[in-house]
Enzyme design. Structure first.
Site, PDB file in Angstrom:
ATOM      1  N   ARG A   1      -3.730  -8.309  -0.275  1.00  0.00           N
ATOM      2  CA  ARG A   1      -3.707  -7.338   0.822  1.00  0.00           C
ATOM      3  C   ARG A   1      -5.022  -7.396   1.592  1.00  0.00           C
ATOM      4  O   ARG A   1      -6.090  -7.381   0.993  1.00  0.00           O
ATOM      5  CB  ARG A   1      -3.555  -5.911   0.286  1.00  0.00           C
ATOM      6  CG  ARG A   1      -2.244  -5.616  -0.316  1.00  0.00           C
ATOM      7  CD  ARG A   1      -1.958  -4.133  -0.402  1.00  0.00           C
ATOM      8  NE  ARG A   1      -3.061  -3.298  -0.890  1.00  0.00           N
ATOM      9  CZ  ARG A   1      -2.972  -1.992  -1.032  1.00  0.00           C
ATOM     10  NH1 ARG A   1      -1.836  -1.375  -0.711  1.00  0.00           N
ATOM     11  NH2 ARG A   1      -3.971  -1.276  -1.485  1.00  0.00           N
TER      12      ARG A   1
ATOM     13  N   THR B   1      -6.235  -3.576   6.961  1.00  0.00           N
ATOM     14  CA  THR B   1      -4.879  -3.333   7.502  1.00  0.00           C
ATOM     15  C   THR B   1      -3.861  -3.072   6.395  1.00  0.00           C
ATOM     16  O   THR B   1      -2.793  -2.544   6.644  1.00  0.00           O
ATOM     17  CB  THR B   1      -4.394  -4.559   8.292  1.00  0.00           C
ATOM     18  OG1 THR B   1      -4.258  -5.658   7.371  1.00  0.00           O
ATOM     19  CG2 THR B   1      -5.366  -4.942   9.404  1.00  0.00           C
TER      20      THR B   1
ATOM     21  N   ASP C   1      -6.742  -0.512  -9.551  1.00  0.00           N
ATOM     22  CA  ASP C   1      -6.411  -1.870  -9.093  1.00  0.00           C
ATOM     23  C   ASP C   1      -5.888  -2.678 -10.279  1.00  0.00           C
ATOM     24  O   ASP C   1      -6.649  -3.018 -11.195  1.00  0.00           O
ATOM     25  CB  ASP C   1      -7.653  -2.531  -8.492  1.00  0.00           C
ATOM     26  CG  ASP C   1      -7.311  -3.857  -7.831  1.00  0.00           C
ATOM     27  OD1 ASP C   1      -6.760  -4.752  -8.520  1.00  0.00           O
ATOM     28  OD2 ASP C   1      -7.561  -4.005  -6.625  1.00  0.00           O
TER      29      ASP C   1
ATOM     30  N   ASP D   1      -7.573  -6.156 -11.017  1.00  0.00           N
ATOM     31  CA  ASP D   1      -8.920  -6.014 -11.592  1.00  0.00           C
ATOM     32  C   ASP D   1      -8.843  -5.534 -13.031  1.00  0.00           C
ATOM     33  O   ASP D   1      -9.634  -5.975 -13.880  1.00  0.00           O
ATOM     34  CB  ASP D   1      -9.744  -5.018 -10.765  1.00  0.00           C
ATOM     35  CG  ASP D   1     -10.240  -5.635  -9.467  1.00  0.00           C
ATOM     36  OD1 ASP D   1     -10.294  -6.876  -9.375  1.00  0.00           O
ATOM     37  OD2 ASP D   1     -10.563  -4.867  -8.546  1.00  0.00           O
TER      38      ASP D   1
HETATM   39  C1  PRP Z   1      -1.871  -5.546  -5.349  1.00  0.00           C
HETATM   40  C2  PRP Z   1      -0.624  -5.498  -6.194  1.00  0.00           C
HETATM   41  C3  PRP Z   1       0.452  -5.817  -5.207  1.00  0.00           C
HETATM   42  C4  PRP Z   1      -0.063  -5.180  -3.937  1.00  0.00           C
HETATM   43  C5  PRP Z   1       0.664  -3.890  -3.731  1.00  0.00           C
HETATM   44  O1  PRP Z   1      -2.294  -6.841  -5.174  1.00  0.00           O
HETATM   45  O2  PRP Z   1      -0.658  -6.343  -7.296  1.00  0.00           O
HETATM   46  O3  PRP Z   1       0.658  -7.204  -5.036  1.00  0.00           O
HETATM   47  O4  PRP Z   1      -1.466  -4.929  -4.129  1.00  0.00           O
HETATM   48  O5  PRP Z   1       0.335  -3.328  -2.528  1.00  0.00           O
HETATM   49  P1  PRP Z   1       1.380  -3.193  -1.334  1.00  0.00           P
HETATM   50  O6  PRP Z   1       2.651  -2.668  -1.897  1.00  0.00           O
HETATM   51  O7  PRP Z   1       0.686  -2.194  -0.423  1.00  0.00           O
HETATM   52  O8  PRP Z   1       1.519  -4.536  -0.674  1.00  0.00           O
HETATM   53  P2  PRP Z   1      -3.658  -7.217  -4.411  1.00  0.00           P
HETATM   54  O9  PRP Z   1      -3.390  -7.414  -2.954  1.00  0.00           O
HETATM   55  O10 PRP Z   1      -4.713  -6.208  -4.743  1.00  0.00           O
HETATM   56  O11 PRP Z   1      -3.999  -8.649  -4.985  1.00  0.00           O
HETATM   57  P3  PRP Z   1      -4.399  -9.075  -6.479  1.00  0.00           P
HETATM   58  O12 PRP Z   1      -3.181  -8.905  -7.340  1.00  0.00           O
HETATM   59  O13 PRP Z   1      -4.780 -10.503  -6.287  1.00  0.00           O
HETATM   60  O14 PRP Z   1      -5.542  -8.209  -6.932  1.00  0.00           O
HETATM   61  N1  URA Z   2      -2.708  -2.412  -5.585  1.00  0.00           N
HETATM   62  C1  URA Z   2      -3.145  -1.972  -6.780  1.00  0.00           C
HETATM   63  O1  URA Z   2      -3.550  -2.752  -7.646  1.00  0.00           O
HETATM   64  N2  URA Z   2      -3.127  -0.645  -7.004  1.00  0.00           N
HETATM   65  C2  URA Z   2      -2.709   0.248  -6.083  1.00  0.00           C
HETATM   66  O2  URA Z   2      -2.711   1.460  -6.361  1.00  0.00           O
HETATM   67  C3  URA Z   2      -2.262  -0.246  -4.848  1.00  0.00           C
HETATM   68  C4  URA Z   2      -2.280  -1.579  -4.618  1.00  0.00           C
END
Ligand code: PRP
Ligand code: URA
Length: 219
Positions: free
Chosen positions: A114, A118, A210, A213
């Site tokens: 993400r 945005t 997160d 993380d």
């Molecule tokens: C997180 C999560 C989803 C997304 C959800 O990933 O694992 O993929 O955010 O958010 P959304 O419904 O608003 O799209 P992130 O973008 O943080 O990437 P990561 O898994 O690499 O940390």
């Molecule tokens: N991605 C995450 O990992 N946690 C949230 O709460 C939203 C997006």
């Protein structure tokens, strides 16, 4: 609506996994004092339990076998080909639990992150088994927040011919569920919790922080 096993069911159903074992494990995961090792193990265990539900309506065939005592007509899953498709990174944490249940499933990967301002998903990787369009696809991603990532992942899979897709997550926000039900009303969502809302950074409240993380210990 669509037809399944002769009955009509609503499209884009939301299945909330309220089994006590799942709820107990999820509570430990939400706790900020739970470290990466326990977080990963619990996510794996929950994924296996949700996998049990997500495969509940797999069709069965009759098969003739012989027990040590007699011949019998028994049940066998009717050649269902499955693909597990984690959304990177966090979705990776749900793969091993599902593979335990579905050892011959193939695994595809979709890389999305993400944009911090945005909150729109940015795609960076897409690799699927060759016959993905013939497979029953289970997308894994613990967090359904705005729904942007899951919606984009489903759109990519549909562009590659997939028509039988389910989403497995851990925690969903109402905003994400509504987005998916609007964008992809044919995709059922399996979640362990429907939380209250998103905060100003599009994080789920109360949520668990997160997920990527916490799984990988990157913060
Ligand atoms: C997180 C999560 C989803 C997304 C959800 O990933 O694992 O993929 O955010 O958010 P959304 O419904 O608003 O799209 P992130 O973008 O943080 O990437 P990561 O898994 O690499 O940390
Ligand atoms: N991605 C995450 O990992 N946690 C949230 O709460 C939203 C997006």
């Amino acid at each position: 609506m669509r037809e399944r096993k002769g009955v009509f069911v609503f499209m884009g159903q939301l299945h909330i996994m309220d089994h006590p074992l799942i709820q107990h494990k999820l509570t430990i995961m939400r706790d900020k004092n739970t470290g990466s090792k326990d977080f990963r193990e619990l996510l794996e265990e929950i994924s296996l339990l949700v996998g049990y539900e997500i495969t509940r309506d797999f069709p069965l065939d009759d098969v003739e076998i012989e027990t040590p005592l007699v011949k019998m007509t028994a049940k066998r899953i009717s050649g269902k080909k499955v693909a597990i498709v984690p959304i990177l990174r966090a979705g990776l944490g749900m793969v091993s639990g599902l593979i335990t249940l579905l050892p011959v499933a193939r695994v595809g990967h979709i890389g999305l992150y993400r944009n911090e301002e945005t909150h729109e998903p940015i795609a960076y990787y897409f690799k699927m088994p060759q016959d993905i369009q013939q497979r029953f696809v289970i997308i894994t991603d613990p967090m359904l927040a705005t729904g942007g990532s899951a919606s984009a992942a489903i759109a990519m899979l549909k562009e590659h011919g997939c028509s039988n897709i389910r989403l497995m997550c851990l925690v969903a926000a109402p905003e994400g569920v509504q987005r998916l039900q609007k964008d992809h009303p044919d995709v059922d969502i399996y979640t362990c919790a429907l939380d209250e809302k998103l905060n100003e950074n599009a994080y789920i409240l109360p949520g668990l922080g997160d997920a990527g993380d916490r799984i990988f210990g990157t913060k």
